[in-house]
Design a protein around this motif. Structure first.
Motif, mmCIF file in Angstrom:
data_model
loop_
_atom_site.group_PDB
_atom_site.id
_atom_site.type_symbol
_atom_site.label_atom_id
_atom_site.label_comp_id
_atom_site.label_asym_id
_atom_site.label_seq_id
_atom_site.Cartn_x
_atom_site.Cartn_y
_atom_site.Cartn_z
ATOM 1 N N ALA A 1 -32.553 -19.441 -24.330
ATOM 2 C CA ALA A 1 -32.914 -18.295 -23.496
ATOM 3 C C ALA A 1 -33.462 -18.759 -22.146
ATOM 4 C CB ALA A 1 -33.936 -17.425 -24.215
ATOM 5 N N ALA A 2 -34.252 -19.843 -22.147
ATOM 6 C CA ALA A 2 -34.801 -20.367 -20.902
ATOM 7 C C ALA A 2 -33.694 -20.863 -19.983
ATOM 8 C CB ALA A 2 -35.784 -21.496 -21.199
ATOM 9 N N CYS A 3 -32.697 -21.521 -20.552
ATOM 10 C CA CYS A 3 -31.589 -22.023 -19.738
ATOM 11 C C CYS A 3 -30.745 -20.885 -19.200
ATOM 12 C CB CYS A 3 -30.716 -22.976 -20.561
ATOM 13 S SG CYS A 3 -31.482 -24.564 -20.852
ATOM 14 N N ARG A 4 -30.494 -19.902 -20.012
ATOM 15 C CA ARG A 4 -29.728 -18.749 -19.544
ATOM 16 C C ARG A 4 -30.541 -17.975 -18.509
ATOM 17 N NH1 ARG A 4 -25.116 -17.616 -22.126
ATOM 18 N NH2 ARG A 4 -24.691 -18.769 -24.053
ATOM 19 N N GLY A 5 -31.849 -17.908 -18.705
ATOM 20 C CA GLY A 5 -32.698 -17.254 -17.723
ATOM 21 C C GLY A 5 -32.675 -17.963 -16.386
ATOM 22 N N SER A 6 -32.581 -19.305 -16.429
ATOM 23 C CA SER A 6 -32.522 -20.066 -15.185
ATOM 24 C C SER A 6 -31.242 -19.759 -14.438
ATOM 25 C CB SER A 6 -32.624 -21.568 -15.466
ATOM 26 O OG SER A 6 -31.430 -22.071 -16.045
ATOM 27 N N ALA A 7 -30.173 -19.458 -15.177
ATOM 28 C CA ALA A 7 -28.911 -19.093 -14.538
ATOM 29 C C ALA A 7 -29.050 -17.772 -13.795
ATOM 30 C CB ALA A 7 -27.802 -18.997 -15.585
ATOM 31 N N GLU A 8 -29.745 -16.826 -14.421
ATOM 32 C CA GLU A 8 -29.934 -15.515 -13.806
ATOM 33 C C GLU A 8 -30.819 -15.626 -12.566
ATOM 34 O OE1 GLU A 8 -31.517 -13.126 -16.885
ATOM 35 O OE2 GLU A 8 -29.706 -13.193 -18.126
ATOM 36 N N VAL A 9 -31.864 -16.461 -12.648
ATOM 37 C CA VAL A 9 -32.741 -16.661 -11.500
ATOM 38 C C VAL A 9 -31.973 -17.278 -10.340
ATOM 39 C CG1 VAL A 9 -34.710 -17.978 -10.651
ATOM 40 C CG2 VAL A 9 -34.847 -16.813 -12.849
ATOM 41 N N SER A 10 -31.119 -18.266 -10.639
ATOM 42 C CA SER A 10 -30.338 -18.926 -9.588
ATOM 43 C C SER A 10 -29.413 -17.940 -8.901
ATOM 44 C CB SER A 10 -29.534 -20.084 -10.180
ATOM 45 O OG SER A 10 -30.402 -21.065 -10.692
ATOM 46 N N ALA A 11 -28.776 -17.084 -9.701
ATOM 47 C CA ALA A 11 -27.879 -16.087 -9.133
ATOM 48 C C ALA A 11 -28.657 -15.117 -8.252
ATOM 49 C CB ALA A 11 -27.165 -15.334 -10.251
ATOM 50 N N GLY A 12 -29.866 -14.729 -8.708
ATOM 51 C CA GLY A 12 -30.696 -13.829 -7.918
ATOM 52 C C GLY A 12 -31.133 -14.449 -6.614
ATOM 53 N N ASP A 13 -31.436 -15.738 -6.647
ATOM 54 C CA ASP A 13 -31.837 -16.439 -5.428
ATOM 55 C C ASP A 13 -30.722 -16.423 -4.404
ATOM 56 O OD1 ASP A 13 -34.285 -16.960 -6.440
ATOM 57 O OD2 ASP A 13 -33.881 -19.041 -6.999
ATOM 58 N N ARG A 14 -29.480 -16.623 -4.870
ATOM 59 C CA ARG A 14 -28.347 -16.647 -3.958
ATOM 60 C C ARG A 14 -28.148 -15.298 -3.303
ATOM 61 N NH1 ARG A 14 -26.007 -19.851 -8.073
ATOM 62 N NH2 ARG A 14 -24.879 -18.064 -8.912
ATOM 63 N N THR A 15 -28.270 -14.226 -4.098
ATOM 64 C CA THR A 15 -27.994 -12.905 -3.555
ATOM 65 C C THR A 15 -29.114 -12.401 -2.661
ATOM 66 O OG1 THR A 15 -28.966 -11.882 -5.536
ATOM 67 C CG2 THR A 15 -26.583 -12.254 -5.539
ATOM 68 N N SER A 16 -30.325 -12.978 -2.816
ATOM 69 C CA SER A 16 -31.455 -12.498 -2.015
ATOM 70 C C SER A 16 -31.629 -13.267 -0.724
ATOM 71 C CB SER A 16 -32.752 -12.587 -2.838
ATOM 72 O OG SER A 16 -33.040 -13.925 -3.167
ATOM 73 N N ARG A 17 -30.857 -14.356 -0.541
ATOM 74 C CA ARG A 17 -31.014 -15.127 0.662
ATOM 75 C C ARG A 17 -30.477 -14.352 1.871
ATOM 76 N NH1 ARG A 17 -28.722 -20.725 -1.902
ATOM 77 N NH2 ARG A 17 -30.585 -21.286 -3.081
ATOM 78 N N PRO A 18 -31.170 -14.448 3.003
ATOM 79 C CA PRO A 18 -30.677 -13.766 4.209
ATOM 80 C C PRO A 18 -29.413 -14.443 4.750
ATOM 81 C CG PRO A 18 -32.588 -15.126 4.722
ATOM 82 C CD PRO A 18 -32.443 -15.139 3.227
ATOM 83 N N VAL A 19 -28.531 -13.685 5.318
ATOM 84 C CA VAL A 19 -27.309 -14.226 5.914
ATOM 85 C C VAL A 19 -27.494 -14.386 7.398
ATOM 86 C CG1 VAL A 19 -25.787 -13.356 4.167
ATOM 87 C CG2 VAL A 19 -26.400 -11.874 6.060
#
Length: 221
Positions: A203-221
């Motif tokens: 669950a921790a590893c899968r959670g890290s995947a979700e966090v990484s995806a969220g970080d990418r989408t929240s970055r300013p362009v």
């Protein structure tokens, strides 16, 4: 394969087993560092070179199931059933191994085995090497599988978590046995903890995947 070849192979395996059994008797009784290869050869009634033919180093005599130990988590993941999670496969593998040890009467002996290992710097160093090999092999297996656990550094992360879970569980087994809990009770009572810890690791590893995806989408362009 001829009858003669079969007989030769059986004899070779019997000799290896006799050497291995003799070595473990001596190691558990006298300590690893106090026993020499010559002592093992004498105990097994073979020549010193015969010992080396089967076990290249003294450490190999202690870690006789090295190949199986290193491959076990990876094999559990590769052979998992359809729909079975990584955590379930690893937990099932650990519980099967615990059951095999109990069935063979080796679970209680594992206390003396661990004491002997802990008392020898050479064995502790070799154990770390074997654990790293085990972790690396599991990470390579996970990297071949489905995302998200096959992506980026997640195979190494999951393998590291699984290795940590193994160590925690092994220590708990030893603690309970030393406290006088029967081996059969240890095996049964540990099952929920095994499933919970491997599940938390995945669950921790899968959670890290979700966090990484969220970080990418929240970055300013």
């Amino acid at each position: 394969m001829s009858e003669m070849t079969n007989r030769r192979d059986r004899k070779k395996q019997q000799t290896r087993q006799a050497i291995g059994d003799a070595a473990m008797r001596l190691f558990l009784e006298h300590g690893f560092d106090s026993v020499t290869i010559a002592d093992v050869a004498h105990e097994a009634d073979v020549a010193v070179q015969t010992v080396f033919n089967h076990f290249p180093t003294k450490e190999d005599l202690f870690f006789q199931e090295r190949d199986g130990y290193v491959a076990f988590p990876s094999a559990a993941v590769r052979s998992r059933l359809e729909g079975e999670s990584i955590a379930q496969a690893l937990a099932g593998g650990y519980l099967r191994l615990l059951g095999d040890y109990h069935g063979a009467g080796l679970l209680v002996q594992s206390v003396e085995y661990q004491r002997t290992l802990d008392a020898s710097p050479a064995l502790r160093g070799r154990e770390l090497q074997l654990r790293q090999e085990r972790e690396d092999l599991l990470a390579a297996t996970l990297a071949e599988g489905a995302p998200p656990l096959s992506e980026g550094l997640r195979p190494q992360l999951m393998a590291g978590f699984a290795s940590a879970v193994d160590r925690v569980l092994d220590a708990e087994v030893q603690r309970r046995l030393l406290a006088g809990e029967a081996a059969g009770e240890v095996q049964v009572s540990l099952k929920p903890m095994v499933l919970e810890l491997f599940g938390a690791a995945e669950a921790a590893c899968r959670g890290s995947a979700e966090v990484s995806a969220g970080d990418r989408t929240s970055r300013p362009v």
